[in-house]
Design a protein around this motif. Structure first.
Motif, short mmCIF file in Angstrom:
data_model
loop_
_atom_site.label_atom_id
_atom_site.label_comp_id
_atom_site.label_asym_id
_atom_site.label_seq_id
_atom_site.Cartn_x
_atom_site.Cartn_y
_atom_site.Cartn_z
N ASP A 4 0.82 -1.22 0.00
CA ASP A 4 0.00 0.00 0.00
C ASP A 4 0.85 1.26 0.00
OD1 ASP A 4 -2.39 -1.48 0.15
OD2 ASP A 4 -2.29 -1.55 2.35
N GLU A 5 2.07 1.16 0.48
CA GLU A 5 2.93 2.34 0.61
C GLU A 5 3.58 2.74 -0.72
OE1 GLU A 5 5.75 1.27 3.62
OE2 GLU A 5 4.17 0.72 5.04
N GLN A 6 3.58 1.84 -1.69
CA GLN A 6 4.25 2.14 -2.95
C GLN A 6 3.43 3.07 -3.82
OE1 GLN A 6 5.49 -1.26 -5.22
NE2 GLN A 6 6.29 -0.04 -6.91
N ILE A 7 4.09 4.09 -4.37
CA ILE A 7 3.46 5.00 -5.34
C ILE A 7 3.48 4.32 -6.69
CG2 ILE A 7 3.65 7.24 -6.48
CD1 ILE A 7 5.12 8.23 -3.94
N ILE A 8 2.30 4.12 -7.26
CA ILE A 8 2.20 3.47 -8.56
C ILE A 8 1.63 4.46 -9.58
CG2 ILE A 8 1.95 1.15 -7.61
CD1 ILE A 8 -1.07 1.44 -7.97
N PHE A 9 1.64 4.08 -10.84
CA PHE A 9 1.15 4.94 -11.92
C PHE A 9 -0.34 5.20 -11.72
CE2 PHE A 9 -0.18 5.60 -16.42
CZ PHE A 9 0.64 6.68 -16.71
N ASP A 10 -0.68 6.45 -11.37
CA ASP A 10 -2.06 6.81 -11.06
C ASP A 10 -2.26 8.27 -11.42
OD1 ASP A 10 -4.65 6.69 -10.06
OD2 ASP A 10 -4.06 5.65 -8.23
N THR A 11 -3.43 8.82 -11.14
CA THR A 11 -3.66 10.24 -11.43
C THR A 11 -2.85 11.10 -10.47
OG1 THR A 11 -5.51 10.46 -9.89
CG2 THR A 11 -6.02 9.71 -12.15
N MET A 12 -2.70 12.38 -10.84
CA MET A 12 -1.97 13.31 -9.98
C MET A 12 -2.64 13.45 -8.62
SD MET A 12 -0.72 16.35 -12.58
CE MET A 12 -2.34 16.64 -13.32
#
Length: 279
Positions: free
Chosen positions: A205-213
């Motif tokens: 859950d802590e990982q930043i993945i490709f998503d909206t700004m």
């Protein structure tokens, strides 16, 4: 009215302080001491430090049922839990003559579970609050006695909301407990059709993945400053923790690619390095 407290982190301290100053507290239960920091120094929870300062009887069992007989001897009226960290079994809940109650950091029935504040921020909510509920064996499912709302501002993060909700709880707790003492309250069952859950945050859950700004910024807010959201920088699995980001272009700020543009890390930390703050 004799009160037994159960809570562990700093989030509970302001509220517990108010209770200790205004009622007879017969004991305090917290999680066992844990290793903290790079040197893994065994450290007492903030509530234990508070309890020792006020010369309270302290319990730190691995399992709360291990101290059932000791708790039974305390002969208390009310059990108050706030971010304790263990599910309280029914036999202990029944020891409190006037009832066992929990202070939860959301507007129940929304966000039952261990991480309600993180989920509210991650989902971009504009309000949250504190709910005072009767405890039952099902997690966060008891009847609601009292509830107070608070706004979530665009620049709030996990740290600021923990502080705001802690203050909000401490503001009302004495009045709420006076009403408990005088049987001056009404219980309202939770609407099961409105229940949502906020389970414990995992490493994934802590990982930043490709998503909206917007969703990327919300994830960063929801995990700042502990444990911190992270992004994987390269094939060597090098990580960078990000504690604050903006849509505005900032000189020398690392770019985080999103599905609809870029956000810029303005508070971040590479593994083994100091935290960097950019204006």
């Amino acid at each position: 009215m004799k009160i037994l407290l159960a809570g562990t982190p700093n989030f509970s301290v302001s509220t517990f302080t108010k209770i200790i100053e205004n009622f007879e507290v017969v004991g305090l239960i917290a999680q066992p001491n844990k290793p903290v920091g790079r040197k893994q120094i065994l450290t007492e929870p903030p509530t234990v430090i508070l309890g020792k300062y006020h010369k309270l009887k302290i319990f730190q069992p691995e399992r709360i049922n291990d101290i059932f007989e000791e708790l039974k001897m305390l002969d208390f009226d009310v059990l108050i839990t706030m971010a304790y960290g263990q599910i309280i079994p029914e036999n202990i809940l029944k020891l409190a003559k006037k009832g066992s109650y929990n202070i939860h950091g959301s507007l129940l029935p929304k966000y039952r579970g261990a991480a309600p504040i993180q989920y509210a921020l991650n989902n971009g909510d504009t309000e949250t609050g504190i709910t005072f509920i009767e405890m039952v064996t099902k997690m966060d499912a008891g009847d609601i006695l009292f509830q107070e709302k608070i706004k979530i501002e665009p620049d709030d993060n996990l740290d600021s909301m923990l502080e705001k909700l802690s203050i909000l709880s401490s503001k009302y707790i004495v009045d709420w407990l006076d009403k408990i003492a005088n049987n001056d309250f009404q219980k309202k069952p939770q609407e099961e059709s409105l229940v949502t859950f906020a389970p414990k945050i995992t490493k994934d859950d802590e990982q930043i993945i490709f998503d909206t700004m917007d969703r990327t910024i919300n994830k960063i807010r929801s995990l700042s400053s502990v444990p911190g959201a992270y992004i994987i920088l390269n094939s060597n699995n090098q990580r960078m923790k990000v504690f604050k980001a903006t849509k505005q272009v900032v000189k020398n700020a690392p770019e985080i690619k999103c599905s609809d543009g870029f956000v810029y890390a303005i508070e971040f930390q590479l593994a083994g390095k100091r935290k960097v703050f950019l204006k």
